[in-house]
Design a protein around this motif. Structure first.
Motif, short mmCIF file in Angstrom:
data_model
loop_
_atom_site.label_atom_id
_atom_site.label_comp_id
_atom_site.label_asym_id
_atom_site.label_seq_id
_atom_site.Cartn_x
_atom_site.Cartn_y
_atom_site.Cartn_z
N UNK A 269 11.83 8.26 5.29
CA UNK A 269 12.30 7.56 6.44
C UNK A 269 11.42 6.42 7.44
N UNK A 270 10.30 7.29 7.59
CA UNK A 270 10.13 5.86 8.49
C UNK A 270 9.27 5.22 8.13
N UNK A 271 8.69 4.98 6.46
CA UNK A 271 8.45 3.78 6.01
C UNK A 271 9.79 2.19 5.51
N UNK A 272 10.95 2.95 5.34
CA UNK A 272 11.89 3.01 4.69
C UNK A 272 13.15 1.83 5.67
N UNK A 273 13.13 2.59 6.95
CA UNK A 273 13.95 2.25 7.95
C UNK A 273 13.33 1.25 8.34
N UNK A 274 12.49 0.36 7.99
CA UNK A 274 12.31 -1.30 8.76
C UNK A 274 12.88 -2.11 8.13
N UNK A 275 13.75 -2.00 7.46
CA UNK A 275 14.87 -2.55 6.41
C UNK A 275 16.25 -2.29 7.51
N UNK A 276 16.35 -1.72 7.96
CA UNK A 276 17.63 -1.22 8.15
C UNK A 276 18.47 0.29 8.14
N UNK A 277 19.32 0.64 9.02
CA UNK A 277 19.60 1.91 9.26
C UNK A 277 19.87 2.50 7.57
N UNK A 278 19.56 3.74 7.95
CA UNK A 278 19.27 5.05 6.89
C UNK A 278 20.00 5.61 7.11
N UNK A 311 1.93 -0.45 -0.48
CA UNK A 311 1.43 1.02 -1.31
C UNK A 311 1.99 1.48 0.51
N UNK A 312 1.54 3.05 -0.35
CA UNK A 312 1.91 4.04 0.78
C UNK A 312 0.84 5.19 0.70
N UNK A 313 0.30 6.23 1.08
CA UNK A 313 -0.56 7.02 1.25
C UNK A 313 -1.29 6.23 -0.04
N UNK A 314 -1.72 4.84 -0.36
CA UNK A 314 -2.33 4.81 -1.64
C UNK A 314 -1.80 4.82 -2.95
N UNK A 315 -0.83 4.88 -2.78
CA UNK A 315 -0.03 4.14 -4.09
C UNK A 315 0.65 3.54 -3.93
N UNK A 316 0.84 2.76 -5.12
CA UNK A 316 1.77 1.20 -5.43
C UNK A 316 3.51 1.67 -5.60
N UNK A 317 4.13 1.74 -4.50
CA UNK A 317 5.58 2.09 -5.01
C UNK A 317 6.03 0.84 -5.99
N UNK A 318 7.21 1.83 -6.67
CA UNK A 318 8.05 1.28 -7.48
C UNK A 318 9.56 1.54 -7.17
N UNK A 319 10.28 0.29 -6.34
CA UNK A 319 11.21 0.40 -6.10
C UNK A 319 12.20 -0.02 -7.02
#
Length: 328
Positions: A269-278, A311-319
């Motif tokens: 939630x915190x990581x992705x809310x930077x792009x808009x309301x979740x 990355x998040x917590x050392x992992x490269x995210x796949x979106x």
């Protein structure tokens, strides 16, 4: 790695198309339509032998615009037999059957006088069962062409009905451009379709045209969603916002793969809310994936673009796009 809907798929699941091998795959249970031919299902994928290369081999000509590769032929099928089956579609300039004694496999090439005749043969024969074996029919490649997956352009096809076979999927897309392969992902436990698959094109323009023409089109009994399949970042360049937007223009739900075990929903939630309301966050810890649903489509597009290679917590995210609940 490809992420769509509520699944995580590694492209290693998909058989590679190499210079010497092209798998057509899948389990079909349909009548062959050929007089006297037994109706039989193809063996499970793990029991099948790979076909030989689809390049035109010792066929001297590089002009293969009207030429088909026919794989998985029964060993007893010879040139007159293949000629008799295929000449009904139009005039044949070349008909060859090649038997590999070392492997016991057979395949052939058909060069028609016209593109229309070749297309009709491909649409009719691919996936049909003849003498107990499912035919693999694809456009042939020039002998100088080096096959491989790195130059292919892969599309994700979702919302597939359980009645759709790989041959039907290939045939639906092959009328748009030169397809390399079409694969449906199967549940190994139940043997049923997972409801999604992949189609590969040799030319990017053809793949882009397929997205435009096939998104929302009927394949079998259901309308499918079509978009770019996202690969490892070292395989393809980052996708642009316009490309991502066009792949699913009304979706607000994004898929996140390769999530670290220690990640919590509040972290997403915190990581992705930077792009808009979740609107909602769902985390599947066991599979290492999750979903973030935004209030606005534009926010979701920005998130997919912005998180490519992050990355998040050392992992490269796949979106990528998740399942669009608005398209039922």
């Amino acid at each position: 790695v490809v992420g769509h809907g509520d699944v995580v798929v590694d492209m290693e699941e998909m058989p590679s198309v190499s210079e010497e091998c092209l798998l057509g795959g899948g389990v079909l249970q349909q009548d062959s339509g050929f007089p006297g031919a037994p109706a039989a299902a193809a063996p499970p994928l793990e029991q099948q032998q790979p076909d030989e290369g689809t390049s035109s081999g010792d066929a001297e000509e590089d002009d293969v615009s009207n030429t088909l590769y026919v794989g998985n032929l029964h060993p007893s099928v010879d040139q007159p037999t293949l000629d008799g089956i295929c000449s009904v579609f139009g005039t044949l300039d070349v008909c060859k059957v090649i038997q590999k004694k070392s492997t016991g496999t057979s395949y052939g090439f058909l060069k028609f006088a016209s593109r229309d005749s070749a297309t009709a043969a491909l649409q009719t024969l691919n996936g049909r069962v003849y003498m107990g074996q499912e035919l693999r029919v694809h456009w042939a490649l020039p002998h100088r062409h080096k096959e491989g997956t790195s130059h292919l352009h892969h599309l994700f096809v979702g919302d597939l009905g359980s009645d759709v076979t790989e041959a039907q999927l290939y045939n639906a897309f092959s009328c748009i451009g030169q397809c390399s392969d079409a694969r449906i992902m199967w549940d190994p436990a139940s043997g049923r379709s997972k409801g999604y698959g992949f189609v590969s094109f040799y030319r990017r323009d053809d793949a882009a045209a397929a997205i435009e023409r096939m998104a929302g089109a009927l394949v079998g009994s259901r309308r499918v969603r079509v978009g770019w399949a996202q690969h490892k970042q070292d395989d393809v360049g980052p996708m642009g916002a316009a490309e991502i937007d066009a792949a699913d223009p009304h979706n607000t739900n994004i898929y996140i793969g390769n999530i670290a075990p220690e990640t919590r929903e509040v972290d997403l939630m915190l990581h992705f809310s930077q792009y808009g309301p979740v609107d909602d966050v769902k985390l599947h810890k066991t599979g290492g994936y999750g979903f973030v649903k935004y209030v606005l489509h534009e926010s979701a597009v920005r998130a997919i673009v912005g998180q490519q290679g992050r990355t998040l917590h050392g992992r490269t995210l796949k979106c990528s796009w998740g399942k669009n609940a608005a398209r039922r």
